[in-house]
Design a protein around this motif. Structure first.
Motif, PDB file in Angstrom:
ATOM      1  N   GLU A 182     -11.900-102.919  20.937  1.00  0.00           N
ATOM      2  CA  GLU A 182     -10.911-102.230  21.753  1.00  0.00           C
ATOM      3  C   GLU A 182      -9.538-102.291  21.088  1.00  0.00           C
ATOM      4  OE1 GLU A 182      -9.372-102.061  26.403  1.00  0.00           O
ATOM      5  OE2 GLU A 182     -10.051-103.974  25.566  1.00  0.00           O
ATOM      6  N   SER A 183      -8.846-101.166  21.080  1.00  0.00           N
ATOM      7  CA  SER A 183      -7.465-101.101  20.624  1.00  0.00           C
ATOM      8  C   SER A 183      -6.628-100.609  21.797  1.00  0.00           C
ATOM      9  CB  SER A 183      -7.326-100.157  19.430  1.00  0.00           C
ATOM     10  OG  SER A 183      -6.007-100.168  18.927  1.00  0.00           O
ATOM     11  N   LYS A 184      -5.618-101.371  22.174  1.00  0.00           N
ATOM     12  CA  LYS A 184      -4.901-101.064  23.406  1.00  0.00           C
ATOM     13  C   LYS A 184      -3.404-101.177  23.201  1.00  0.00           C
ATOM     14  CE  LYS A 184      -4.999-102.206  28.355  1.00  0.00           C
ATOM     15  NZ  LYS A 184      -5.632-103.074  29.390  1.00  0.00           N
ATOM     16  N   GLY A 185      -2.701-100.116  23.605  1.00  0.00           N
ATOM     17  CA  GLY A 185      -1.258-100.127  23.587  1.00  0.00           C
ATOM     18  C   GLY A 185      -0.722-100.127  25.002  1.00  0.00           C
ATOM     19  N   THR A 186       0.542 -99.740  25.142  1.00  0.00           N
ATOM     20  CA  THR A 186       1.146 -99.673  26.475  1.00  0.00           C
ATOM     21  C   THR A 186       0.649 -98.459  27.248  1.00  0.00           C
ATOM     22  OG1 THR A 186       3.131-100.747  25.610  1.00  0.00           O
ATOM     23  CG2 THR A 186       3.322 -99.639  27.726  1.00  0.00           C
ATOM     24  N   VAL A 187       0.465 -97.347  26.533  1.00  0.00           N
ATOM     25  CA  VAL A 187       0.071 -96.090  27.165  1.00  0.00           C
ATOM     26  C   VAL A 187      -1.335 -95.674  26.774  1.00  0.00           C
ATOM     27  CG1 VAL A 187       0.642 -93.648  27.435  1.00  0.00           C
ATOM     28  CG2 VAL A 187       2.481 -95.345  27.260  1.00  0.00           C
ATOM     29  N   LYS A 188      -1.634 -95.758  25.493  1.00  0.00           N
ATOM     30  CA  LYS A 188      -2.921 -95.278  24.983  1.00  0.00           C
ATOM     31  C   LYS A 188      -3.853 -96.439  24.685  1.00  0.00           C
ATOM     32  CE  LYS A 188      -1.210 -90.930  23.061  1.00  0.00           C
ATOM     33  NZ  LYS A 188      -1.991 -90.085  23.986  1.00  0.00           N
ATOM     34  N   SER A 189      -5.155 -96.181  24.800  1.00  0.00           N
ATOM     35  CA  SER A 189      -6.152 -97.207  24.500  1.00  0.00           C
ATOM     36  C   SER A 189      -7.487 -96.534  24.225  1.00  0.00           C
ATOM     37  CB  SER A 189      -6.296 -98.205  25.655  1.00  0.00           C
ATOM     38  OG  SER A 189      -6.781 -97.561  26.815  1.00  0.00           O
ATOM     39  N   GLY A 190      -8.354 -97.258  23.551  1.00  0.00           N
ATOM     40  CA  GLY A 190      -9.687 -96.737  23.259  1.00  0.00           C
ATOM     41  C   GLY A 190     -10.571 -97.848  22.754  1.00  0.00           C
ATOM     42  N   ARG A 191     -11.860 -97.608  22.758  1.00  0.00           N
ATOM     43  CA  ARG A 191     -12.838 -98.581  22.270  1.00  0.00           C
ATOM     44  C   ARG A 191     -13.761 -97.895  21.275  1.00  0.00           C
ATOM     45  NH1 ARG A 191     -15.034-103.476  23.237  1.00  0.00           N
ATOM     46  NH2 ARG A 191     -13.580-103.878  24.956  1.00  0.00           N
ATOM     47  N   GLY A 192     -13.999 -98.571  20.155  1.00  0.00           N
ATOM     48  CA  GLY A 192     -14.863 -98.019  19.135  1.00  0.00           C
ATOM     49  C   GLY A 192     -16.324 -98.381  19.348  1.00  0.00           C
ATOM     50  N   LYS A 193     -17.134 -98.075  18.349  1.00  0.00           N
ATOM     51  CA  LYS A 193     -18.557 -98.416  18.371  1.00  0.00           C
ATOM     52  C   LYS A 193     -18.904 -99.126  17.070  1.00  0.00           C
ATOM     53  CE  LYS A 193     -20.017 -94.530  21.293  1.00  0.00           C
ATOM     54  NZ  LYS A 193     -20.889 -93.322  21.371  1.00  0.00           N
ATOM     55  N   ARG A 194     -19.673-100.200  17.204  1.00  0.00           N
ATOM     56  CA  ARG A 194     -20.012-101.005  16.037  1.00  0.00           C
ATOM     57  C   ARG A 194     -21.005-100.300  15.122  1.00  0.00           C
ATOM     58  NH1 ARG A 194     -20.135-107.458  17.470  1.00  0.00           N
ATOM     59  NH2 ARG A 194     -18.079-107.544  18.483  1.00  0.00           N
ATOM     60  N   LEU A 195     -21.074-100.787  13.895  1.00  0.00           N
ATOM     61  CA  LEU A 195     -21.991-100.235  12.904  1.00  0.00           C
ATOM     62  C   LEU A 195     -23.428-100.269  13.397  1.00  0.00           C
ATOM     63  CD1 LEU A 195     -20.764-101.920   9.584  1.00  0.00           C
ATOM     64  CD2 LEU A 195     -20.746 -99.473  10.046  1.00  0.00           C
ATOM     65  N   ASP A 196     -24.135 -99.156  13.203  1.00  0.00           N
ATOM     66  CA  ASP A 196     -25.569 -99.172  13.478  1.00  0.00           C
ATOM     67  C   ASP A 196     -26.326 -99.368  12.167  1.00  0.00           C
ATOM     68  OD1 ASP A 196     -25.618 -96.728  12.143  1.00  0.00           O
ATOM     69  OD2 ASP A 196     -25.750 -95.523  13.972  1.00  0.00           O
TER      70      ASP A 196
END
Length: 242
Positions: A182-196
């Motif tokens: 997860e990468s999270k700022g004050t306004v924007k945020s998102g979560r990635g997906k690990r290597l398959d």
């Protein structure tokens, strides 16, 4: 200008250990009785240093990516064709993170497609024909864990806005950590997906972008503000000895 990194998991600095074990000589002095000579015994002791396993790592960006800045809706971005290669090293020492592969991509091979009318859509429509945003990488390095699939890559790049020959803005410097977590700022945020198993992953990074010496772009983007990158990527790892 500068910008701040918004990440809970910064990457491990890439330091490759290449030194051979040191041989240290230790002198031992034995004191004897007065009628015997003082004896000096020299011994050699091997002090082990960490060794490394060398790898070759390749990085490719794919379609269905997103880029967002300020309060604008995210851009739909086709990053197909982006690539980079670099050396990787796994340090063989007794540490909890010894499954991490440390990698630093070569800037001479690193390429990320620009945002143009052919690669980018905004609200379902292509960007205007003359509008172009070049992405010039300055750094891409960090750690890849093949066992867990976790990736943390420090990414730094200049974003160059231009409208044909009519307008060219000073570069926006963006620095973040592209992560599968997860990468999270004050306004924007998102979560990635690990290597398959095929090396596919989604990397997310949020950064705070500071104003530049350009009133027009500062006003248009409402700088300072946050930006987010969501990149679908493929990471391939091969042993250099194979």
């Amino acid at each position: 200008m500068s910008c701040k990194i918004n990440s809970l998991n910064p990457p491990i600095p890439c330091r490759f250990y290449t030194k051979k074990p040191k041989i240290t000589k230790i002198k031992t002095i034995i004191l004897c009785s007065s009628d015997e000579q003082q004896k000096t015994i020299t011994t050699s002791t091997a002090i082990e240093t960490p060794t490394t396993e060398a790898y070759s790592v390749s990085f490719k960006t794919k379609r269905a990516c997103k880029l967002g800045i300020s309060w604008y809706p995210d851009f739909e971005y086709d990053a197909e064709g982006g690539m980079g290669t670099g050396p990787g090293a796994k340090v063989t020492e007794n540490q909890a993170n010894n499954n991490d592969l440390l990698v630093s991509f070569d800037l001479e091979t690193l390429y990320i497609p620009p945002l143009t009318s052919s690669t980018t859509k905004f609200l379902g429509l292509p960007l205007p024909p003359l509008l172009k945003i070049d992405i010039v990488p300055q750094a891409l390095q960090g750690s890849v864990n093949q066992e867990s699939g976790k990736v943390d890559l420090e990414f730094k790049a200049k974003f160059l806005f231009s409208i044909g020959s009519l307008y060219k803005a000073p570069p926006l410097l963006v620095k973040t950590v592209l992560t599968t977590e997860e990468s999270k700022g004050t306004v924007k945020s998102g979560r990635g997906k690990r290597l398959d198993e095929a090396g596919n992953c989604t990397l997310v990074g949020v950064a705070t972008v500071d104003p530049i010496d350009d009133f027009l772009l500062n006003s248009f983007l409402s700088l300072p503000t946050e930006c987010i990158a969501i990149l679908n990527a493929e990471i391939s790892i091969a042993s250099s000895s194979s």
